[in-house]
Design an enzyme around this catalytic site. Structure first.
Site: not given
Length: 409
Positions: A181-182
């Site tokens: 996600d990051t």
């Protein structure tokens, strides 16, 4: 513990790099909101549209303080909260009104969600030709998998990362955080900045930025595919080692583990001399990486024999004196107590809306002229609804009516 730097909450003589930029964030949980946080840290006005009722689920994820996740306090700093039920037509009209005046839209819903609300990119660009639309999803907006649900864990697996994060022959593990996600969020932030530059420097229109979680991970997989293409080599898990580069591994100490990267030619010689193995330092076969890789087990055994009789602190101190990269494996406590983190203002005191004070990660990257800062703490759900709608031209009576209908909160 040393005194931590306080987070500047407001005011500064110099404008921030993204001051004046208006961002509408429709995402939730991690990928979209992390991108919004990054832009907000550098001065963008970020209006977060949350669902009425409970808002972003991240508000209740992991450890809670006064009923709210402490993770939320980091992820949503420098943002305003507008609680809006986008399933309702009037809420969609409000979103269009805000987006008509915005610079950037961030969303990380499943493909087709915006379209279902009448907020398709082509419709939004008809209202605001310069709007930059960042769309983060599991598999992207096109392709045979576009409609499948995809979270970061799946993106990490499809991107090739999970296969490598394991000890040989053991189950693949996650890296400990939602790295997929990051990475997608950071790629999204880069895309937004590229599109903004194009719009300003070349007079280009707004555009859609399509970021797939698995592609963001895949983009960081180094030589994985070229090696397969050239040699048919399928890279396998190697635990803490760095395959094909030696020595670089985790080594046991009396009280823990130490990471040592002695893979440069001159660094390797200094490392061997530091551990009392001048015979290996002078071995012509080990003068370059190819030779060391062929004898990596022997080298690792020599290093482990030396580290195993010492503490982590002793190893780190001795190798620092020899100018060999080495370090301990940090826990949260180690980070908070580390003077280097403190000196570089990577631990900031942030005040919550409930009156608590938290240590939170500082701001990255560090700009010399227009540094990022924490201008405001994370908002309560719908805390800025009235102010945002009033600025958009709605009267108190109209706002009250919308609230009575459940359109806003």
């Amino acid at each position: 513990m040393q005194q931590q730097a306080s987070a500047p909450q407001s005011g500064s003589a110099a404008p921030q790099a993204l001051a004046g930029l208006r961002v509408i964030e429709m995402g939730q949980l991690i990928a979209g909101p992390f991108c919004g946080k990054t832009l907000g840290d550098f001065g963008a006005e970020v209006i977060k549209i949350e669902a009425t009722g409970e808002g972003d689920p991240l508000r209740k994820w992991r450890l809670l303080q006064d009923g709210t996740s402490v993770w939320w306090q980091v992820q949503s700093r420098n943002k305003k909260s507008l609680a809006l039920d986008l399933r309702q037509a009037q809420a969609q009209d409000i979103a269009r009104q805000l987006l008509a005046e915005a610079d950037v839209l961030i969303e990380n819903f499943r493909p087709g969600t915006l379209e279902g609300w009448g907020l398709a990119p082509e419709q939004l660009h008809a209202l605001n030709p310069g709007l930059i639309i960042l769309r983060i999803s599991g598999y992207g907006q096109t392709g045979p998998y576009r409609d499948l649900p995809g979270f970061g864990v799946v993106g990490e697996a499809m991107g090739g990362l999970r296969h490598l994060t394991a000890e040989p022959g053991r189950v693949p593990v996650r890296v400990g955080v939602s790295i997929g996600d990051t990475l997608a969020a950071l790629h999204g932030a880069i895309g937004v900045l590229l599109a903004l530059y194009h719009r300003k420097a070349h007079g280009g229109p707004g555009q859609v930025i399509d970021v797939a979680l698995h592609e963001a991970v895949f983009n960081c997989m180094e030589s994985l595919i070229p090696e397969y293409s050239a040699f048919g080599a399928v890279r396998q898990p190697a635990g803490s080692a760095l395959p094909g580069i030696a020595p670089s591994n985790a080594y046991p100490c009396q009280d823990g583990w130490v990471l040592v990267a002695g893979n440069g030619d001159s660094i390797f010689k200094r490392l061997m001399q530091a551990i009392g193995r001048d015979d290996l330092a002078q071995d012509a076969q080990l003068a370059n990486n190819l030779g060391r890789v062929a004898r990596v087990d022997e080298i690792d055994a020599a290093i482990a024999a030396w580290t195993g009789t010492r503490s982590v602190a002793q190893v780190v101190q001795a190798l620092a004196a020899a100018r060999v990269p080495a370090g301990k494996v940090y826990t949260a406590r180690d980070i908070v107590e580390d003077p280097h983190y403190q000196a570089r203002e990577m631990l900031l005191s942030q005040h919550t809306r409930d009156g608590a004070t938290l240590l939170v990660p500082g701001i990255v990257p560090k700009l010399s002229g227009t540094p990022g800062r924490i201008r405001s703490s994370a908002p309560r759900l719908g805390e800025d609804t009235d102010a945002v709608l009033a600025e958009a031209g709605l009267t108190p009576g109209q706002i009250s009516l919308l609230r009575s209908k459940g359109v806003i909160q």
